[in-house]
Enzyme design. Sequence first.
Site, PDB file in Angstrom:
ATOM      1  N   GLU A 212      34.041  45.809  41.435  1.00  0.00           N
ATOM      2  CA  GLU A 212      35.032  45.632  40.275  1.00  0.00           C
ATOM      3  C   GLU A 212      34.754  44.204  39.652  1.00  0.00           C
ATOM      4  OE1 GLU A 212      39.471  45.086  40.258  1.00  0.00           O
ATOM      5  OE2 GLU A 212      38.444  44.435  38.392  1.00  0.00           O
ATOM      6  N   CYS A 246      40.867  39.300  35.864  1.00  0.00           N
ATOM      7  CA  CYS A 246      39.880  39.785  35.195  1.00  0.00           C
ATOM      8  C   CYS A 246      40.388  40.610  33.995  1.00  0.00           C
ATOM      9  CB  CYS A 246      39.213  40.911  36.306  1.00  0.00           C
ATOM     10  SG  CYS A 246      40.373  41.757  37.382  1.00  0.00           S
TER      11      CYS A 246
END
Length: 489
Positions: A212, A246
Amino acid sequence: MAQDVTESLSRARAAQPAFAALPLSARVRALRPLASRILSRADEIAAVVREETGKPETEARLAEVLPNADLVEHWLAEAPRLFEAEELALDPLAYPSKGAVVERVARGVVALITPWNFPVAIPLRTLVPALLAGNAVVWKPSEVTPRSGALVASLFDGLLPHGALSLVQGAGDVGALLVDGDVDLVVFTGSVRTGKRIAVACAERLVACSLELGGKDAAIVLADADVERAANGVAWGALTNAGQNCASIERVYVESAVAEAFTKRVTELVSGLRFGVDFGPLTTDAQAELVRSHLADARTSGAEVLAEAPLPPEAGPRAVAPTVLRVTDEATPLMRDETIGPVLPIVVVANEGAAVERANASRFGLTASIWSKHLGKAEQLARRLRVGVVTINNHGFSAAVPSLPWTGTGETGTGITNSPHALAELTRPRVVLTDASRARRELWWYPYTPALEAIARAMAKVRGGAGPLGRVAAVFALIGAFVKRLSGG
Ligand code: ADP
């Protein structure tokens, strides 16, 4: 340090088979105290996270305490259903007397490597389901947040067999050792640069990996948006955790009809944000430097600063004022690379088509949001966005919802956390087939004879490889060939 990694991995390898062999209910029972431990240590978690990352305590409680209790409760409640083996009956004509069970089994030893921006929530999102599944985990938190790492590991004290969870501390060199060690799966959250290195190292040894990586999330504000909600939501989505998320909004595309009203409200809101209450300093010097360089480049290429939150003198060298800009040059790093900082760049676009096109013109594809009062239209538009999660009239909050998959496209990586989909990475399917047939041999076993060849040919025709007449002829051929085969031909 190398010794720590090796010892932790061999403890994990030794512990894992017996840990996985426990009934699921035993692992569920073992992890049961976790949610109340997280909640009862909320003050300590918030304080340590604030000290290490700089985030305001309210944010630490909202993002690093409460959702984690939900996460644990969710997995403990759902595990019996999600880990249940599935019994499958096979077609009795093609596969007489045969049955199959598909089980979810642990991958084995998992290396978990995590970043500093959510040093409690991100590791727990993997630790809880990975351990429930029966994996042993060796976890390396970020070197920027070792105390948060130690605190999270201590939440598991006394709950697990020796070796099922080990903490190793250190920087990238320790992470690299872990990746190169005796592991079956690497779960990584962090930068694209490191993620690519890990992917290569895993590919060389055919070790599974779940990555990720970054994001460059877009918010699309349509002409029919509720301006007040959109401005409040976009300001939060871009600036919470000082933008070090993020899934931060890093690009805002606003339709020209509403651009002025939206921009005015956003600038008012951002101008009123308070240091130490609504936002903190950035977590590392390197991050502050990167954000400042993106801002400087954007200004050089013509971006206009519309608002900056005030910074008090005590804010320190890592503080960057939350900033709203109007941007016209989208080639600037601020609009292309991950900024991970408190910046809200606004681009005015002619229509929704232009907004979608620009939103999709990114190497990343984590989440996006669409702001509109017309939900049906927004949903249609959502399906045109090349991202893992689209939120209409909100942004990014579903990272805290354990039943929803969190994933992305492109350089965001294909890792999945949360939801049953995460189990596709943390476990593997194991099929156990049983055959109760007493026949001396199967149709497809040796010897290969002309009758078997005729059966195979006729089958293809019967199943659609010939027209209606050809099919009728093939049925007769098939019956004849079967009789021959059964009588030994
Ligand atoms: P950031 O510093 O922005 O969080 P990184 O990708 O550098 O992003 O770091 C994320 C995590 O990866 C940290 O725990 C870090 O120590 C670790 N890490 C850095 N380099 C490597 C590497 N080569 N191999 C494995 N882990 C690494």
